[in-house]
Scaffold this motif. Structure first.
Motif, PDB file in Angstrom:
ATOM      1  N   THR A 284       7.735  42.943  -1.406  1.00 19.76           N
ATOM      2  CA  THR A 284       8.449  41.677  -1.220  1.00 19.76           C
ATOM      3  C   THR A 284       9.713  41.615  -2.065  1.00 19.76           C
ATOM      4  O   THR A 284      10.748  41.101  -1.618  1.00 19.76           O
ATOM      5  CB  THR A 284       7.542  40.485  -1.567  1.00 19.76           C
ATOM      6  OG1 THR A 284       6.372  40.541  -0.746  1.00 19.76           O
ATOM      7  CG2 THR A 284       8.255  39.167  -1.328  1.00 19.76           C
ATOM      8  N   ASP A 285       9.637  42.155  -3.294  1.00 22.68           N
ATOM      9  CA  ASP A 285      10.783  42.105  -4.210  1.00 22.68           C
ATOM     10  C   ASP A 285      10.867  43.412  -4.981  1.00 22.68           C
ATOM     11  O   ASP A 285       9.868  43.874  -5.539  1.00 22.68           O
ATOM     12  CB  ASP A 285      10.643  40.942  -5.195  1.00 22.68           C
ATOM     13  CG  ASP A 285      10.575  39.590  -4.510  1.00 22.68           C
ATOM     14  OD1 ASP A 285      11.634  39.117  -4.070  1.00 22.68           O
ATOM     15  OD2 ASP A 285       9.465  39.041  -4.422  1.00 22.68           O
ATOM     16  N   PHE A 286      12.064  43.983  -5.051  1.00 27.09           N
ATOM     17  CA  PHE A 286      12.286  45.173  -5.869  1.00 27.09           C
ATOM     18  C   PHE A 286      13.788  45.383  -6.041  1.00 27.09           C
ATOM     19  O   PHE A 286      14.605  44.763  -5.351  1.00 27.09           O
ATOM     20  CB  PHE A 286      11.642  46.414  -5.252  1.00 27.09           C
ATOM     21  CG  PHE A 286      12.180  46.785  -3.890  1.00 27.09           C
ATOM     22  CD1 PHE A 286      13.191  47.721  -3.746  1.00 27.09           C
ATOM     23  CD2 PHE A 286      11.649  46.208  -2.743  1.00 27.09           C
ATOM     24  CE1 PHE A 286      13.682  48.059  -2.504  1.00 27.09           C
ATOM     25  CE2 PHE A 286      12.131  46.543  -1.490  1.00 27.09           C
ATOM     26  CZ  PHE A 286      13.154  47.474  -1.365  1.00 27.09           C
ATOM     27  N   THR A 287      14.135  46.276  -6.970  1.00 20.48           N
ATOM     28  CA  THR A 287      15.533  46.557  -7.269  1.00 20.48           C
ATOM     29  C   THR A 287      15.748  48.058  -7.346  1.00 20.48           C
ATOM     30  O   THR A 287      14.903  48.795  -7.846  1.00 20.48           O
ATOM     31  CB  THR A 287      15.954  45.908  -8.599  1.00 20.48           C
ATOM     32  OG1 THR A 287      15.800  44.486  -8.496  1.00 20.48           O
ATOM     33  CG2 THR A 287      17.408  46.205  -8.929  1.00 20.48           C
ATOM     34  N   LEU A 288      16.891  48.490  -6.846  1.00 21.00           N
ATOM     35  CA  LEU A 288      17.333  49.865  -7.024  1.00 21.00           C
ATOM     36  C   LEU A 288      18.511  49.873  -7.989  1.00 21.00           C
ATOM     37  O   LEU A 288      19.502  49.165  -7.774  1.00 21.00           O
ATOM     38  CB  LEU A 288      17.764  50.483  -5.692  1.00 21.00           C
ATOM     39  CG  LEU A 288      16.658  50.728  -4.662  1.00 21.00           C
ATOM     40  CD1 LEU A 288      17.270  51.217  -3.348  1.00 21.00           C
ATOM     41  CD2 LEU A 288      15.626  51.726  -5.175  1.00 21.00           C
ATOM     42  N   HIS A 289      18.385  50.637  -9.069  1.00 17.62           N
ATOM     43  CA  HIS A 289      19.458  50.800 -10.040  1.00 17.62           C
ATOM     44  C   HIS A 289      19.967  52.234  -9.979  1.00 17.62           C
ATOM     45  O   HIS A 289      19.182  53.167  -9.779  1.00 17.62           O
ATOM     46  CB  HIS A 289      18.964  50.540 -11.468  1.00 17.62           C
ATOM     47  CG  HIS A 289      18.388  49.182 -11.689  1.00 17.62           C
ATOM     48  ND1 HIS A 289      19.171  48.052 -11.829  1.00 17.62           N
ATOM     49  CD2 HIS A 289      17.101  48.767 -11.792  1.00 17.62           C
ATOM     50  CE1 HIS A 289      18.382  47.001 -12.012  1.00 17.62           C
ATOM     51  NE2 HIS A 289      17.122  47.408 -11.991  1.00 17.62           N
ATOM     52  N   ARG A 306      27.720  50.830  -4.943  1.00 13.55           N
ATOM     53  CA  ARG A 306      26.902  49.904  -5.713  1.00 13.55           C
ATOM     54  C   ARG A 306      26.207  50.655  -6.851  1.00 13.55           C
ATOM     55  O   ARG A 306      25.888  51.835  -6.734  1.00 13.55           O
ATOM     56  CB  ARG A 306      25.829  49.246  -4.831  1.00 13.55           C
ATOM     57  CG  ARG A 306      26.349  48.452  -3.660  1.00 13.55           C
ATOM     58  CD  ARG A 306      26.908  47.102  -4.090  1.00 13.55           C
ATOM     59  NE  ARG A 306      27.171  46.269  -2.930  1.00 13.55           N
ATOM     60  CZ  ARG A 306      28.304  46.286  -2.244  1.00 13.55           C
ATOM     61  NH1 ARG A 306      29.266  47.126  -2.588  1.00 13.55           N
ATOM     62  NH2 ARG A 306      28.477  45.488  -1.196  1.00 13.55           N
ATOM     63  N   THR A 307      25.942  49.940  -7.927  1.00  9.59           N
ATOM     64  CA  THR A 307      25.117  50.493  -9.001  1.00  9.59           C
ATOM     65  C   THR A 307      23.759  49.804  -9.074  1.00  9.59           C
ATOM     66  O   THR A 307      22.835  50.347  -9.688  1.00  9.59           O
ATOM     67  CB  THR A 307      25.813  50.348 -10.368  1.00  9.59           C
ATOM     68  OG1 THR A 307      26.133  48.967 -10.590  1.00  9.59           O
ATOM     69  CG2 THR A 307      27.097  51.170 -10.410  1.00  9.59           C
ATOM     70  N   SER A 308      23.621  48.639  -8.454  1.00  4.26           N
ATOM     71  CA  SER A 308      22.345  47.939  -8.494  1.00  4.26           C
ATOM     72  C   SER A 308      22.244  46.970  -7.317  1.00  4.26           C
ATOM     73  O   SER A 308      23.178  46.204  -7.057  1.00  4.26           O
ATOM     74  CB  SER A 308      22.193  47.171  -9.809  1.00  4.26           C
ATOM     75  OG  SER A 308      20.906  46.613  -9.929  1.00  4.26           O
ATOM     76  N   VAL A 309      21.120  47.029  -6.609  1.00  3.71           N
ATOM     77  CA  VAL A 309      20.882  46.144  -5.464  1.00  3.71           C
ATOM     78  C   VAL A 309      19.465  45.600  -5.561  1.00  3.71           C
ATOM     79  O   VAL A 309      18.516  46.357  -5.766  1.00  3.71           O
ATOM     80  CB  VAL A 309      21.052  46.878  -4.124  1.00  3.71           C
ATOM     81  CG1 VAL A 309      20.945  45.882  -2.958  1.00  3.71           C
ATOM     82  CG2 VAL A 309      22.364  47.643  -4.062  1.00  3.71           C
ATOM     83  N   THR A 310      19.330  44.288  -5.408  1.00  3.48           N
ATOM     84  CA  THR A 310      18.013  43.650  -5.397  1.00  3.48           C
ATOM     85  C   THR A 310      17.643  43.287  -3.960  1.00  3.48           C
ATOM     86  O   THR A 310      18.437  42.688  -3.236  1.00  3.48           O
ATOM     87  CB  THR A 310      18.016  42.389  -6.273  1.00  3.48           C
ATOM     88  OG1 THR A 310      18.206  42.776  -7.643  1.00  3.48           O
ATOM     89  CG2 THR A 310      16.694  41.639  -6.157  1.00  3.48           C
ATOM     90  N   PHE A 311      16.412  43.665  -3.571  1.00  2.00           N
ATOM     91  CA  PHE A 311      15.956  43.479  -2.193  1.00  2.00           C
ATOM     92  C   PHE A 311      14.811  42.470  -2.139  1.00  2.00           C
ATOM     93  O   PHE A 311      13.970  42.414  -3.033  1.00  2.00           O
ATOM     94  CB  PHE A 311      15.452  44.810  -1.617  1.00  2.00           C
ATOM     95  CG  PHE A 311      16.523  45.843  -1.445  1.00  2.00           C
ATOM     96  CD1 PHE A 311      17.227  45.945  -0.260  1.00  2.00           C
ATOM     97  CD2 PHE A 311      16.829  46.705  -2.482  1.00  2.00           C
ATOM     98  CE1 PHE A 311      18.217  46.896  -0.097  1.00  2.00           C
ATOM     99  CE2 PHE A 311      17.817  47.674  -2.335  1.00  2.00           C
ATOM    100  CZ  PHE A 311      18.510  47.769  -1.137  1.00  2.00           C
ATOM    101  N   THR A 312      14.793  41.711  -1.052  1.00  2.00           N
ATOM    102  CA  THR A 312      13.708  40.773  -0.768  1.00  2.00           C
ATOM    103  C   THR A 312      13.265  40.958   0.670  1.00  2.00           C
ATOM    104  O   THR A 312      14.093  40.990   1.585  1.00  2.00           O
ATOM    105  CB  THR A 312      14.161  39.317  -0.972  1.00  2.00           C
ATOM    106  OG1 THR A 312      14.700  39.156  -2.283  1.00  2.00           O
ATOM    107  CG2 THR A 312      12.990  38.365  -0.788  1.00  2.00           C
TER     108      THR A 312
END
Length: 322
Positions: A284-289, A306-312
């Motif tokens: 449901t929620d996570f981040t790629l750095h 991008r250097t960081s993306v948050t996914f929902t």
């Protein structure tokens, strides 16, 4: 029923004559307004207009996955409202049409139009989940606006391939599967981080997964198509669940040969696997750095570095006619 038809005149697999036939067929069954897109982002603006209106019941997107993505982002510009927003229908007109085909629609625009008209007559529809990506708070990308995607996103290698394809298309090349294959090879030969991954997958409540060289986020299966062959990066991904992630820790020549073969022979029961493969289901929620800026894509649209993306992963985000 009052409907808005959003037509991409640059759709690669539909001629002007075919579009006229489809418009006539749809107009015979509903009160239809057809608008041809004139600039990048126009389909999003039309979707927003439909979402804000009081008398549009249905938005039909005639084009490829990029057109569908824009329409969806317009419809959901104030967030999901399954009961209040217009429904979506998709007539495939692009080179791949992953979203439409994942819904079970024919890949032919005329046949898909017939299927949509049958679905409207029979009042059949489904509610699908979607993915949402945004800049991560506290990072240099925190000001990046949130954006919805319908079937996939990627940070790193696959997004680099998408960027290369877009550059070729800007110089007049047609979007074909052969073009994608050539750009995969060129991206591999020029990939600076294929042996030492720069990406970390951070899921709340779990240990971080570090040193990923590739990260693919799937909202459905298959991930894409190579001609008529479906390719499954995350076979368990579904419009009825949240998001799935496939990460690869190494893109050496042997690893690419192994995982490339596994992708080409993948099925609804079996995707890429091995000691360098990382799979996560229904997140449901996570981040790629990333330690360095990497290319980022959503629904086959290159969105820069991008250097960081948050996914929902958002379940029950939109009603679709199928």
């Amino acid at each position: 029923m009052r409907a808005l038809l959003v037509v991409n005149p640059a759709a690669t697999t539909t001629s002007a004559r075919t579009r006229d036939v489809l418009i006539h067929a749809l107009a015979s069954e509903m009160k239809l307004e057809a608008v041809t897109t004139e600039y990048r982002g126009h389909a999003r603006d039309l979707g927003r207009r439909a979402a804000d209106s009081d008398d549009i019941d249905l938005v039909v997107a005639l084009g490829g996955d990029g057109t569908v993505n824009e329409v969806v982002n317009g419809l959901l510009h104030r967030g999901p409202d399954v009961d209040g927003l217009p429904k979506l229908a998709v007539v495939p007109g692009g080179s791949t049409n992953v979203f439409a085909r994942a819904l079970g629609l024919p890949n032919d625009a005329v046949e898909a139009t017939g299927a949509i008209l049958d679905a409207l007559e029979n009042r059949t529809e489904r509610t699908v989940g979607l993915g949402l990506a945004a800049g991560t708070p506290g990072t240099e990308d925190e000001s990046v606006p949130e954006r919805w995607f319908t079937f996939c996103a990627g940070l790193g290698f696959d997004a680099g391939v998408v960027g290369r394809v877009e550059q070729k298309r800007e110089h007049g090349k047609r979007s074909t599967h052969a073009l994608y294959v050539r750009q995969v090879v060129r991206q591999f030969l020029n990939e600076a981080h294929r042996r030492h991954g720069q990406i970390t997958l951070d899921v709340p409540g779990q240990d971080p997964v570090t040193d990923l060289a590739l990260s693919i986020i799937c909202n459905t299966a298959p991930w894409t198509y190579l001609g008529n062959r479906p390719v499954y990066a995350s076979p368990k991904a579904s419009f009825d669940t949240a998001l799935d992630v496939l990460g690869l820790k190494r893109l050496s020549t042997p690893a690419v040969a192994l995982y490339g073969t596994q992708l080409l022979t993948s099925s609804p029961e079996k995707g890429p696997r091995g000691k360098h493969a990382v799979s996560r289901h229904d997140l449901t929620d996570f981040t790629l750095h990333s330690k360095v800026p990497l290319p980022f894509q959503m629904d086959g649209d290159h969105l820069g570095l991008r250097t960081s993306v948050t996914f929902t992963g958002v379940r029950r985000a939109l009603r679709v006619i199928v």
